[in-house]
Structures are given as structure tokens and as C-alpha cells.
Design an enzyme around this catalytic site. Structure first.
Site, PDB file in Angstrom:
ATOM      1  CD  GLU A 227      40.903  40.589  32.509  1.00 27.98           C
ATOM      2  OE1 GLU A 227      41.498  40.437  33.577  1.00 27.98           O
ATOM      3  OE2 GLU A 227      40.336  41.634  32.181  1.00 27.98           O
TER       4      GLU A 227
HETATM    5  C1  TNX Z   1      43.166  43.248  34.297  1.00 30.10           C
HETATM    6  S1  TNX Z   1      45.372  42.476  32.533  1.00 30.10           S
HETATM    7  C2  TNX Z   1      42.779  43.785  33.090  1.00 30.10           C
HETATM    8  C3  TNX Z   1      42.170  45.127  33.065  1.00 30.10           C
HETATM    9  C4  TNX Z   1      42.023  45.704  34.435  1.00 30.10           C
HETATM   10  C5  TNX Z   1      43.245  45.388  35.262  1.00 30.10           C
HETATM   11  C6  TNX Z   1      43.261  46.006  36.616  1.00 30.10           C
HETATM   12  C7  TNX Z   1      44.251  42.774  31.485  1.00 30.10           C
HETATM   13  C8  TNX Z   1      44.592  42.471  30.135  1.00 30.10           C
HETATM   14  N1  TNX Z   1      43.040  43.241  31.864  1.00 30.10           N
HETATM   15  O1  TNX Z   1      40.937  45.105  32.404  1.00 30.10           O
HETATM   16  O2  TNX Z   1      41.880  47.081  34.303  1.00 30.10           O
HETATM   17  O3  TNX Z   1      43.343  43.989  35.396  1.00 30.10           O
HETATM   18  O4  TNX Z   1      44.478  45.798  37.277  1.00 30.10           O
END
Ligand code: TNX
Length: 490
Positions: free
Chosen positions: A302
Site C-alpha cells: 500500500e
Molecule cells: C490493510 S493488507 C493493510 C493494513 C491494515 C489492514 C486492515 C495490508 C498488507 N495492509 O495496513 O491494517 O488492511 O484490515
């Protein structure tokens, strides 16, 4: 019904023999042969409080005992054979990991009261019969986010003990994010001094010193669990940027961030600055030295605040830096956007857009850990009534946690690329350890079973029935588990 038919994860084969129950009594000893001593002591530690028996660990074989043998055979070192006869119990494995897994089965053959911390009344009957067992996958993981809310070493130890009983062998610790940095780095002390000082909601936070972390890793190893530390770069880094503003592109120190935040990423190390690469190099050098296990996790998820060209350059430059410490590098699935060597492990979380990329990389040899958010994310609500958790990946009740196959969840993924499964618990909404237990149990046993048991055992009605028998066990352990309406709890 024999307790041999309620074991979770389901064994490869279990043949109950009701006439062959063994009774643990005041005269029972635990015999440890050929390196079985540490697992034998662990077993004694489980059986002594509730039984009140001495259960000495001895080296010489004697009748009427529980005998643990490492037979050095060429079987799977993580597998085991367990034979329960009226005259004694024999547990054999090619390695200590297998014996440890066998002990988890053995404790489930005793009544739930065996899990009590104080002396109970017995009888302490081990269900008779034979079990032959081995894992489907090498990686059977759980992830705990100690960033969004901080959890103490004592709490993480309890977490380790609770997950170990379901044959989980990996604890992935998410140690840095926007809200905090939780692991002491000696060359960059403000990461924890400043960056570790808070959490979601603005509470006091905390961090682990290197010494505490080493002890935790050793504790996990005593439970045959490998710790995989994750320091998330280049996104999810507000705590690091606030601690060392030279890591930002504009040099301006951001305030500490204590909100839940958006899930797409809004912070980034400056990929154009040399200091970023020195930072990453020095951080992972220290983390590698603290980690006897073979894996380091670099996040890479992300990164919407990182320009794409900078992201690709960053990943391609950082992989060899981290890899130099002799560890296998893991990144979230986004890492595969870059040109990565086939040694890099991708952790799939399945936001729906990267499946083809993951399948193609796997076909080139990159191993994959499966954590599909719509089935394996422990921070999703069970139902709309669940007071905490998210629902961006949907509700995940026990049927969904159990109802997928690691080999078909990503279209086109070659089954040989599946390293295993992992259930992540993100903790934006999880403030206390009793809530960690609530979100973890009973979904983790379902996912642990997908990681351990052969696909031929997969059967929801049977799993429901077996899991139901674990309610009293978890209750005696004081676990605040969710009594899912889908399970006919005993
Ligand atoms: C996505 S999935 C994230 C996390 C958050 C989570 C909450 C991923 C690699 N990153 O930073 O905590 O969603 O569900």
C-alpha cells in the site's frame, strides 16, 4: 465419540481403539529418548498443574509411561506417530518439531480439564488408538500487529502458547507502521524513543528492547515457532519519518499519527535520498542479527504515497541489501510489481487486482504465503454484530475462515508455489488482549487446519463437530473466544 476424532487440525490418519485408553496417574513418568528432553519437559509442564502428579522426565524406559522418541528416521521431521495403548503411550518423530506437534495431539486426547491451571479431579484418560500425521505445508502462520495497539511481551507469550496448540509454527510480528515503531534499533534510537511512544487513540504505546525481543524469539522457538519480524517500508512509515525527518523528501517532521488511518497508505520514505538506503540497510542489519529464523519481512504494501518509479527502484535496491544478511525476504504481494528474484516470498492478501501478477511470479518460482483477506483476516468482523473489527473484506465467520483452499484461491497459482497459510490480525480496533483472543479464536484453528491437514480431510460438517469439542478446552484456558452461532459448542 472418541476424542481421537475431535483433534484440530485433523490428522492424516486417526484410528481410535476404545479398549486401549491409557490413564495418566500418580505413577506415570515421561520417558525422553534421544534428544526428546525439551519436548518432554514441555509436556510435563502442560500435564502437571491439572493432574497434580510429579510426572518426572526420565531417560530410562519403563512400563506404564509416556515415551517420547526421536527416531532419526527419514520421515518428515515435522510429522509424528502416536500410539496409545492401555499399557503406555508412545510418541515418535524424526525430529523435535514432530514430537512437539504430537504433544499437541496428545493433550487433545485428554479431557478438557487437563488445560486447567489448578489441580482437578480426573480421571486423566488418554483416548486409545493410533495417529499418523504430518503437515501439508511448511508455513502455518499467524500475524499480530503490535503497532496499532501495543501488546506486552507477556501477552505475546500467551498468544504463542495459545496458537501453538493448533500446530501453528510461524509468528509474524508487524513491528512498524504509521502509528508506531516497536523494535529498538540501536543506530536509530529515536525510532522507539519517539516513534514508539503512542498508538491508535493516543495511548502510551511501548516498544521491545533488543534484549526483550531476543528472549521472545527464544520463547517462541521453545514452542517450535519461528518469529518473522516485519518492518514495513517504504510506506506505512509516519512513525519513522516523525522520528527522523531527514527520511522525508521535504525534511519537515510530521506529527505522530494516532488515528486509524486509511488503508491505502499515505506516508513514504523518500526513495530519492541516499539516507533512506543507509537507514534500511542499518535497520535490517540489526534485525537480521536478532533473528535466528530464516525470514525477514519488508512490508512494501500500500505505497500510494510513493511515486511508482521510486517504489520500483526502492524495492530493487533494498532486496539485495536485506538479502545480504542471508535471510529470505518476504514482502506483501505488491512487492511483485518490481523485478524481484525468484527467492523472494510474496504474501498474498488478495485485494483483487494482483492475482495475475502473483500467479505469474509463482510460475517463475516465487513462493507464496496465502492470507486472503476475505477468508483469513482476523480483523474482519464475524458478523454485523461483532463490536470491533473491520468489514472492508466482508464478514468472516468460521465457515468462511475454513471454506477455502490454498491451492485454488488465486487463479492460475501453481500448487507447488504454496509455502503455506497465514492469518493476520491487524489491531486498529483491537485495543486489549482479551479482544485479540476474541478475534483469533475460533478462526485461527480453522486456518491452521487448512495449513496442516490434507485436503482429503476437508469437510465442514466434520470440522464444525470437532471444533465444538474445543469450546470447553478454550474455556478452561480462560480464552475469550467468540461463540460463533455456526458451531454446536459442547
Ligand atoms: C490493510 S493488507 C493493510 C493494513 C491494515 C489492514 C486492515 C495490508 C498488507 N495492509 O495496513 O491494517 O488492511 O484490515
Amino acid at each position: 465419540m472418541s476424542r481421537m476424532l475431535t483433534v484440530v487440525p485433523a490428522p492424516v490418519s486417526a484410528q481410535p481403539r476404545p479398549d486401549a485408553d491409557f490413564e495418566v496417574d500418580a505413577s506415570t513418568a515421561i520417558v525422553a529418548v534421544d534428544g526428546a528432553g525439551p519436548v518432554a519437559e514441555y509436556l510435563a509442564g502442560i500435564l502437571r498443574p491439572a493432574t497434580g502428579y510429579a510426572l518426572p522426565v526420565v531417560a530410562d524406559s519403563r512400563p506404564g509411561s509416556i515415551t517420547l522418541t526421536i527416531d532419526g528416521g527419514d520421515g518428515d521431521p515435522a510429522g509424528y506417530r502416536l500410539d496409545v495403548e492401555r499399557t503406555g503411550v508412545a510418541l515418535r518423530a524424526a525430529g523435535a518439531a514432530g514430537l512437539f506437534a504430537g504433544v499437541q495431539t496428545l493433550r487433545q486426547l485428554l479431557p478438557p480439564a487437563i488445560e486447567a491451571a489448578a489441580r482437578g479431579s480426573g480421571p486423566w484418560t488418554v483416548a486409545g488408538g493410533h495417529v499418523a500425521d504430518r503437515p501439508r505445508y511448511a508455513h502455518r502462520g499467524v500475524m499480530l500487529d503490535v503497532v496499532r495497539h501495543f501488546f506486552t511481551i507477556a501477552e505475546v507469550r500467551r498468544f504463542i502458547d495459545l496458537v501453538a496448540q493448533y500446530k501453528v509454527n510461524v509468528l509474524h510480528l508487524h513491528l512498524s507502521d504509521d502509528q508506531a515503531w516497536r523494535l529498538e534499533i540501536r543506530r536509530w534510537p529515536r525510532l522507539t524513543g519517539h516513534g514508539g511512544s503512542t498508538q491508535v487513540g493516543g495511548g502510551p504505546g511501548g516498544f521491545y528492547t533488543q534484549e526483550q525481543f531476543r528472549d521472545l524469539v527464544a520463547y517462541a522457538a521453545s514452542r517450535h515457532i519461528t518469529v518473522i519480524p516485519e518492518l514495513d517500508v517504504p510506506g506505512h512509515t509516519t512513525a519513522a519519518l516523525a522520528s527522523y525527518p531527514e527520511l522525508t523528501c521535504d525534511g519537515v517532521e510530521p506529527p505522530l499519527f494516532t488515528a486509524i488511518g486509511n488503508a491505502t497508505g499515505f506516508s513514504s520514505l523518500c526513495t530519492d535520498k541516499e539516507v533512506t538506503y543507509r537507514f534500511v540497510d542499518e535497520v535490517f542489519a540489526e534485525v537480521a542479527a536478532l533473528t535466528p529464523g530464516g525470514f525477514l519481512h519488508i512490508g512494501t504494501d500500500e505505497t500510494h504515497a510513493t511515486p511508482e518509479e521510486g517504489y520500483l527502484r526502492f524495492v530493487e535496491r533494498v532486496l539485495p541489501l536485506v538479502g545480504r544478511h542471508g535471510k529470505t525476504v518476504i514482502g506483501w504481494q505488491e512487492v511483485l510489481r518490481a523485478a524481484v528474484p525468484p527467492s523472494v516470498v510474496a504474501q498474498y492478501w488478495g485485494r483483487g487486482t494482483d492475482d495475475a501478477t502473483v500467479a505469474a511470479a509463482a510460475a517463475r518460482g516465487n513462493p507464496v504465503i496465502l492470507s486472503p483477506s476475505k477468508s483469513a483476516y482476523l480483523d474482519m468482523k464475524y458478523t454485523e454484530e461483532t463490536p470491533i473489527g473491520f468489514k472492508w473484506a466482508g464478514y468472516v465467520d468460521v465457515d468462511k475462515a475454513y471454506g477455502w483452499d490454498p491451492e485454488t484461491v488465486v487463479e492460475g497459482l501453481p500448487p507447488s508455489a504454496v509455502l503455506g497459510v497465514e492469518a493476520p490480525l491487524w489491531t486498529e480496533t483491537v485495543e486489549r488482549f482479551d479482544q485479540v483472543e476474541y478475534m483469533t479464536f475460533p478462526r485461527l484453528p480453522a486456518i491452521a487446519e487448512l495449513g496442516w491437514s490434507p485436503r482429503s480431510t476437508h469437510d465442514w460438517p466434520d470440522f464444525r463437530r470437532r471444533l465444538a469439542a474445543h469450546g470447553p478446552r478454550l474455556a478452561v484456558q480462560g480464552v475469550n473466544f467468540h461463540r460463533s452461532a455456526l458451531i454446536p459448542w459442547e
